[in-house]
Scaffold this motif. Structure first.
Motif, short mmCIF file in Angstrom:
data_model
loop_
_atom_site.label_atom_id
_atom_site.label_comp_id
_atom_site.label_asym_id
_atom_site.label_seq_id
_atom_site.Cartn_x
_atom_site.Cartn_y
_atom_site.Cartn_z
N PHE A 111 -7.14 1.28 1.01
CA PHE A 111 -7.23 2.56 -0.21
C PHE A 111 -7.95 3.73 0.19
CE2 PHE A 111 -6.74 -2.12 -2.55
CZ PHE A 111 -6.59 -1.71 -3.49
N GLU A 112 -7.74 4.46 -1.08
CA GLU A 112 -7.75 6.10 -0.41
C GLU A 112 -7.89 6.61 -1.72
OE1 GLU A 112 -6.38 9.42 2.76
OE2 GLU A 112 -5.33 8.03 1.79
N HIS A 113 -9.16 7.95 -1.49
CA HIS A 113 -9.56 8.95 -2.39
C HIS A 113 -10.02 9.89 -1.85
CE1 HIS A 113 -8.81 7.52 -6.41
NE2 HIS A 113 -9.85 6.61 -6.73
N THR A 114 -9.13 11.46 -2.30
CA THR A 114 -10.13 12.75 -1.64
C THR A 114 -10.73 13.30 -2.32
OG1 THR A 114 -8.15 13.28 -0.93
CG2 THR A 114 -9.62 14.87 -1.55
N VAL A 115 -12.35 12.99 -2.11
CA VAL A 115 -13.37 13.45 -3.18
C VAL A 115 -14.60 14.82 -2.25
CG1 VAL A 115 -15.84 11.97 -3.29
CG2 VAL A 115 -13.34 10.80 -2.88
N ILE A 116 -15.13 15.12 -3.24
CA ILE A 116 -15.44 16.63 -3.03
C ILE A 116 -16.66 15.74 -2.93
CG2 ILE A 116 -16.40 18.66 -3.00
CD1 ILE A 116 -13.19 19.22 -3.95
N GLY A 136 -3.84 17.29 -1.66
CA GLY A 136 -4.43 15.70 -1.85
C GLY A 136 -4.01 14.65 -1.21
N ASP A 137 -4.97 13.52 -0.87
CA ASP A 137 -4.63 12.42 0.28
C ASP A 137 -5.39 11.56 -0.92
OD1 ASP A 137 -3.44 10.67 1.68
OD2 ASP A 137 -4.28 11.26 3.55
N SER A 138 -4.04 10.47 -0.98
CA SER A 138 -4.48 9.48 -1.76
C SER A 138 -3.53 8.57 -1.59
CB SER A 138 -4.78 9.06 -2.98
OG SER A 138 -5.02 8.10 -3.66
N ALA A 139 -4.35 6.71 -1.11
CA ALA A 139 -3.42 5.34 -1.34
C ALA A 139 -4.25 4.48 -1.94
CB ALA A 139 -3.79 4.86 0.44
N TRP A 140 -3.09 3.08 -2.30
CA TRP A 140 -3.55 2.02 -3.17
C TRP A 140 -2.65 1.35 -2.80
CZ3 TRP A 140 -8.43 4.22 -5.58
CH2 TRP A 140 -8.60 3.69 -6.29
N ALA A 149 0.61 -1.18 -0.12
CA ALA A 149 0.00 0.20 0.43
C ALA A 149 1.20 1.13 0.15
CB ALA A 149 -0.80 0.43 1.46
N ILE A 150 0.81 1.65 -0.77
CA ILE A 150 1.70 3.09 -1.13
C ILE A 150 0.06 4.52 -0.89
CG2 ILE A 150 2.96 4.83 -2.56
CD1 ILE A 150 3.90 2.03 -4.92
N ASP A 151 0.65 5.03 0.27
CA ASP A 151 0.07 6.33 1.28
C ASP A 151 0.26 7.45 0.39
OD1 ASP A 151 -2.23 8.02 2.01
OD2 ASP A 151 -1.49 7.07 3.65
N VAL A 152 -0.13 8.22 0.03
CA VAL A 152 0.84 10.00 -0.88
C VAL A 152 0.07 10.81 -0.40
CG1 VAL A 152 0.32 9.52 -2.84
CG2 VAL A 152 2.44 10.56 -2.28
N GLY A 153 0.49 11.66 -0.47
CA GLY A 153 -0.23 13.71 0.07
C GLY A 153 0.37 14.84 -0.86
N LEU A 194 -17.42 13.84 -6.08
CA LEU A 194 -16.26 14.40 -7.39
C LEU A 194 -14.79 13.84 -6.65
CD1 LEU A 194 -14.71 15.89 -9.61
CD2 LEU A 194 -14.66 17.98 -8.04
N ILE A 195 -14.14 13.09 -7.76
CA ILE A 195 -12.66 12.30 -6.66
C ILE A 195 -11.33 12.98 -7.85
CG2 ILE A 195 -11.63 10.32 -6.56
CD1 ILE A 195 -13.95 8.80 -7.28
N THR A 196 -10.80 14.10 -6.48
CA THR A 196 -9.65 14.50 -6.82
C THR A 196 -8.75 13.97 -7.05
OG1 THR A 196 -8.73 15.27 -4.40
CG2 THR A 196 -10.87 17.16 -5.66
N THR A 197 -8.37 12.97 -6.64
CA THR A 197 -6.94 12.49 -6.46
C THR A 197 -7.09 11.05 -7.87
OG1 THR A 197 -8.59 10.98 -4.43
CG2 THR A 197 -6.15 12.80 -4.64
N LYS A 198 -8.57 11.13 -8.68
CA LYS A 198 -8.38 10.19 -9.73
C LYS A 198 -7.79 10.05 -11.06
CE LYS A 198 -11.78 6.37 -11.82
NZ LYS A 198 -13.28 5.84 -11.56
N LEU A 199 -6.84 9.73 -11.71
CA LEU A 199 -6.53 9.71 -12.91
C LEU A 199 -7.86 9.81 -14.25
CD1 LEU A 199 -3.20 8.69 -12.88
CD2 LEU A 199 -3.75 10.89 -12.87
#
Length: 285
Positions: free
Chosen positions: A268-273, A142-146, A130-134, A280-285
């Motif tokens: 798993f993590e996404h920043t979501v508005i 922006g904060d997300s992990a995968w 798991a890679i967690d990065v901000g 709205l997922i701000t950390t998804k490509l």
């Protein structure tokens, strides 16, 4: 985020979307070549995140196995992440946070969260990581992990990975104005319970915006939290599911969290508005 909150959490209202876009448009835009894909398989499909945040995709899948190039240690991953963040004129949010010594967290197999990258931590076939990065850009975080499979993993571990990602999106679907936080929690819990997976209780999601950890705390299981989700509210949704039981322990370094029974965990993590048009997922490509 560690659960140190009571259930009486307050709602954090972020600036309206239109104002946020104007703010970020006033920030100098990175050069055009920063938007091009990075070669050598280091990060695939490197693109710009939603213009609301005007930060780059720090959370794209790290190419553990690129063309003619291979990552061996978690420290190498940290070095790559640091360079990518710096090249795009952003700030590694994790570095120095409460004394954390790296810009990403790398957690392998039974390690749940907050693993410190190391030259001594060698990645091998069959691992999951798991890679967690901000990253902070223009004053916003922006904060997300995968979680990723390295080579071929066992069928039961693969199912854990797929299910944990499913639980993330189940939670995201509930991130809508008018819902309450417990709607997200129940959605995540339902997916975990369906497969009989443990749910990490001590850590969960959190508000995110001008700083990495804001109120409210978000549980990954139902506690009856009736905090109202409002339009333009931002939450980092991050289920952590275990192949075994719920219980976790903290390692001797005071950072690493691992399963008590030694069984694998996925994160798993996404920043979501929450917007009137849906999540709205701000950390998804």
């Amino acid at each position: 985020m560690e659960n140190t909150k009571t259930l009486e959490t307050k709602v954090i209202d972020l600036m309206p979307v239109e104002d946020a876009i104007k703010l970020f448009e006033s920030v100098q835009t990175p050069p055009n070549d920063a938007l091009k894909p990075i070669e050598a398989g280091r990060m695939k499909g490197f693109t710009e995140i939603n213009p609301l945040w005007r930060m780059k995709a720090m959370t794209e899948k790290f190419g553990l196995y690129g063309e003619g190039w291979k990552i061996e240690t978690t420290k190498e991953l940290d070095n790559i992440a640091m360079q990518v963040i710096k090249d795009n004129r952003a700030i590694p949010t994790f570095l120095g946070y409460s004394g954390f010594p790296a810009c990403i967290c790398t957690s392998i197999n039974s390690h749940v969260v907050h693993g410190i990258p190391s030259e001594d931590e060698i990645l091998k076939e069959g691992d999951i990581i798991a890679i967690d990065v901000g990253a902070t850009y223009g004053g916003m975080v922006g904060d997300s992990a995968w979680s990723y499979e390295i080579g071929k993993v066992t069928p039961e571990v693969h199912k854990l990975m797929v299910t944990t990602e499913e639980s993330l999106y189940a939670g995201i679907e509930q991130m809508r104005p008018g819902n309450v936080l417990d709607d997200i929690s129940k959605a995540i819990e339902a997916v975990a319970n369906r497969e009989g997976y443990g749910i990490v209780r001590q850590y969960g999601g959190h508000g995110v915006g001008h700083v990495m950890h804001e109120d409210p705390f978000l549980y990954n299981y139902s506690v009856g939290d009736k905090t109202l989700i409002k339009s333009n509210m931002a939450i980092a949704i991050e289920p952590m599911l275990n192949l075994g039981g719920d219980d976790v322990i903290v390692g001797s370094d005071g950072w690493l969290v691992k399963t008590k029974d030694g069984k694998p965990s996925a994160h798993f993590e996404h920043t979501v508005i929450a917007t009137d048009d849906g999540p709205l997922i701000t950390t998804k490509l």
